[in-house]
Design an enzyme around this catalytic site. Structure first.
Site, PDB file in Angstrom:
ATOM      1  CG  ASP A  14     -14.820   4.877   4.098  1.00 37.86           C
ATOM      2  OD1 ASP A  14     -13.791   5.378   3.613  1.00 37.86           O
ATOM      3  OD2 ASP A  14     -15.007   3.651   4.183  1.00 37.86           O
ATOM      4  N   GLY A  67      -8.814   7.588   1.804  1.00 35.34           N
ATOM      5  CA  GLY A  67      -9.280   8.315   0.628  1.00 35.34           C
ATOM      6  C   GLY A  67     -10.147   9.461   1.116  1.00 35.34           C
ATOM      7  CG  HIS A  68      -9.119  11.813   3.970  1.00 37.17           C
ATOM      8  ND1 HIS A  68      -8.224  12.242   4.909  1.00 37.17           N
ATOM      9  CD2 HIS A  68      -9.600  10.633   4.429  1.00 37.17           C
ATOM     10  CE1 HIS A  68      -8.165  11.347   5.895  1.00 37.17           C
ATOM     11  NE2 HIS A  68      -8.991  10.366   5.611  1.00 37.17           N
ATOM     12  CD  GLN A 126      -6.830   4.347   7.774  1.00 36.52           C
ATOM     13  OE1 GLN A 126      -5.997   4.650   8.607  1.00 36.52           O
ATOM     14  NE2 GLN A 126      -6.672   4.637   6.506  1.00 36.52           N
ATOM     15  CE  LYS A 176     -11.137   9.806   8.639  1.00 40.09           C
ATOM     16  NZ  LYS A 176     -12.130   8.767   8.353  1.00 40.09           N
TER      17      LYS A 176
HETATM   18  P1  IMP Z   1      -5.624  -1.864   5.478  1.00 39.68           P
HETATM   19  O1  IMP Z   1      -5.441  -0.739   6.403  1.00 39.68           O
HETATM   20  O2  IMP Z   1      -5.561  -1.476   4.047  1.00 39.68           O
HETATM   21  O3  IMP Z   1      -4.746  -3.052   5.789  1.00 39.68           O
HETATM   22  O4  IMP Z   1      -7.121  -2.427   5.691  1.00 39.68           O
HETATM   23  C1  IMP Z   1      -7.546  -2.972   6.927  1.00 39.68           C
HETATM   24  C2  IMP Z   1      -9.043  -2.755   7.105  1.00 39.68           C
HETATM   25  O5  IMP Z   1      -9.300  -1.368   7.259  1.00 39.68           O
HETATM   26  C3  IMP Z   1      -9.895  -3.213   5.922  1.00 39.68           C
HETATM   27  O6  IMP Z   1     -11.152  -3.643   6.401  1.00 39.68           O
HETATM   28  C4  IMP Z   1     -10.083  -1.935   5.108  1.00 39.68           C
HETATM   29  O7  IMP Z   1     -11.238  -1.957   4.319  1.00 39.68           O
HETATM   30  C5  IMP Z   1     -10.181  -0.923   6.232  1.00 39.68           C
HETATM   31  N1  IMP Z   1      -9.733   0.404   5.836  1.00 39.68           N
HETATM   32  C6  IMP Z   1      -8.462   0.818   5.663  1.00 39.68           C
HETATM   33  N2  IMP Z   1      -8.435   2.117   5.332  1.00 39.68           N
HETATM   34  C7  IMP Z   1      -9.699   2.530   5.310  1.00 39.68           C
HETATM   35  C8  IMP Z   1     -10.311   3.798   5.066  1.00 39.68           C
HETATM   36  O8  IMP Z   1      -9.654   4.825   4.828  1.00 39.68           O
HETATM   37  N3  IMP Z   1     -11.676   3.822   5.127  1.00 39.68           N
HETATM   38  C9  IMP Z   1     -12.400   2.728   5.446  1.00 39.68           C
HETATM   39  N4  IMP Z   1     -11.882   1.546   5.693  1.00 39.68           N
HETATM   40  C10 IMP Z   1     -10.536   1.443   5.620  1.00 39.68           C
END
Ligand code: IMP
Length: 433
Positions: A16, A43-44, A233, A19
């Protein structure tokens, strides 16, 4: 002709960082924008011309005419979410089919992966990861267990059988976990309805160009085309280098570009490290500089720190330099980009963690997960600039206190900040190089 290099954009905190905006700003300099890992957990957000667009699977170069957007082999595709994105793009007047290539080796997220994600989180109880529940963990598990379905499979005459067999396997795992699959919901709808939309999405995906994108990228580099790899991420969520197990399931670091696109390490050019002037984190896991007070609330409110994918409220805290130095090290960052300093425009004083302390001893390096849960940040205080930054387009015109903040970070990381974003719009960007 010499082969061109691939530049990389990475989030170097917990995701977040913004990017999507920087990819969008830099896109005019590139011919190809490629996603290499993650999936619809991302979520970009991109803002221009008074409109806001949120992309989950599709690369952030999609709004630029004449650019090719690649979904690499390291990415996960949920056919249902993908189709929603396509529909929104079409509504915005963009026809993505002409601008996109998808790797035949990218894995599919099945509806049952999403249920498995929910079931596994439920079982973890208080130690849950705080997953976005988009099926990321279970889909990457199937990939490494060598039983996943890939984009190339959707063209196989055997696809229906393959899908049914994997679905049945997942349903039996869910039964083993005591999960009530029959009445489960996905995105507020009965999962059977979600499955129908997913299967319609597979049909839509068959109309896209699905190829071995590693050959396409190799040929593009031979022709001197400019390529930008877009990370999702952040490094502190990396499956190896993040605070395991509170991480995502992919390699969010520079090395992930090589395996997620099929390009050699020698092809990597510049690596842009995107960071916020403060920190945020969604989900569980250590966060040494977290603020549980009014200042944290102000950061959340001013920074609109609510997830673009899940709507969850983000945890907030001061900038963490040991964490930043660690992410620069593992990624080989060449250019720093600072985001959202404008969120702190009104702050009379700012704090930055320059090291940590534990049991009376100084801890310089970013620690393992358990230690990170117990360290105490050692803060440096700096005066705030107390002026709005968002109208400024020129580094020289920035307030002295803000420039001191930027220079302090540069000195403590050993890298200059090359770009500063002072608002969500494309235009609100200052080039400092
Ligand atoms: P998952 O990738 O959905 O399994 O989530 C694993 C961890 O990564 C959790 O703490 C999510 O909140 C975090 N996470 C996954 N994708 C994002 C992102 O795009 N932005 C911020 N945190 C993320």
């Amino acid at each position: 002709m010499q082969k061109s290099k691939i530049d990389v954009i990475l989030g170097i905190q917990w995701g977040d960082e913004g990017k999507g905006k920087i990819v969008d700003v830099l896109a005019p300099r590139y011919d190809i924008i490629a996603r290499f890992q993650g999936g619809p957990n991302a979520g970009h957000t991109i803002k221009f011309g008074g409109a806001t667009h949120v992309l989950h699977t599709i690369p952030s170069g999609i709004f630029h005419e004449g650019k090719v957007n690649v979904i690499g082999n390291g990415v996960l595709v949920d056919a249902c979410i993908f189709c929603r994105e396509i529909a929104e793009l079409r509504q915005a007047g963009v026809e993505p089919r002409r601008r996109m290539k998808i790797s035949d080796k990218a894995h599919l997220i099945l509806p049952t992966h999403r249920m498995l994600d929910a079931a596994l989180e439920q079982r973890k109880g208080a130690r849950k990861i705080g997953s976005t529940v988009k099926g990321i963990g279970p889909a990457y598990t199937d990939k490494t267990a060598r039983c996943g379905l890939r984009m190339g499979d959707i063209f196989s005459t055997d696809f229906t059988r393959k899908y049914r067999e994997l679905k049945e396997e997942h349903l039996s795992q869910l039964a083993h976990y005591g999960f009530d699959a029959e009445s489960a919901l996905i995105d507020q709808m009965p999962w059977q309805e979600y499955e129908k939309q997913w299967l319609a999405g597979i049909e839509e995906l068959r109309g896209f160009e699905v190829v071995s994108t590693e050959f396409y990228l190799d040929e593009a580099m031979r022709q001197g085309k400019k390529i930008l790899a877009e990370g999702a991420q952040g490094t502190l969520l990396d499956v190896d280098f993040g605070s395991y197990p509170f991480v995502t399931s992919s390699s969010t670091v520079t090395a992930g570009v090589c395996v997620g696109l099929g390009v050699p390490p020698s092809a990597i050019g510049k690596v842009y490290g995107i960071f916020k002037a403060y920190c945020t984190r969604v989900g569980s896991g250590p966060f040494p500089t977290e603020l549980d007070d009014e200042t944290g609330e102000t950061l959340r409110r001013n920074g609109h720190e609510f997830g673009a994918t899940t709507g969850r409220s983000r945890r907030t805290g001061w900038l963490d330099l040991p964490a930043l130095r660690y992410t620069l090290m593992v990624n080989g960052i060449t250019d720093l980009v600072m985001m959202k300093a404008d969120v702190m425009d009104d702050f009379p004083v700012l704090k930055v963690a320059e090291s940590y302390r534990m049991d009376g001893k100084r801890v310089e390096n970013y620690p393992d997960t358990e230690t990170a849960e117990n360290v105490e940040p050692v803060y440096v205080e700096m005066p705030g600039w107390q002026r709005p930054l968002s109208g400024i387009r020129d580094y020289a015109a920035l307030p002295a206190a803000f420039k001191a903040y930027v220079e302090y970070i540069g000195k403590n990381t050993g890298l200059d900040i090359k770009m500063i974003s002072v608002g969500p719009d494309r235009e609100e960007t200052i080039m400092n190089a």
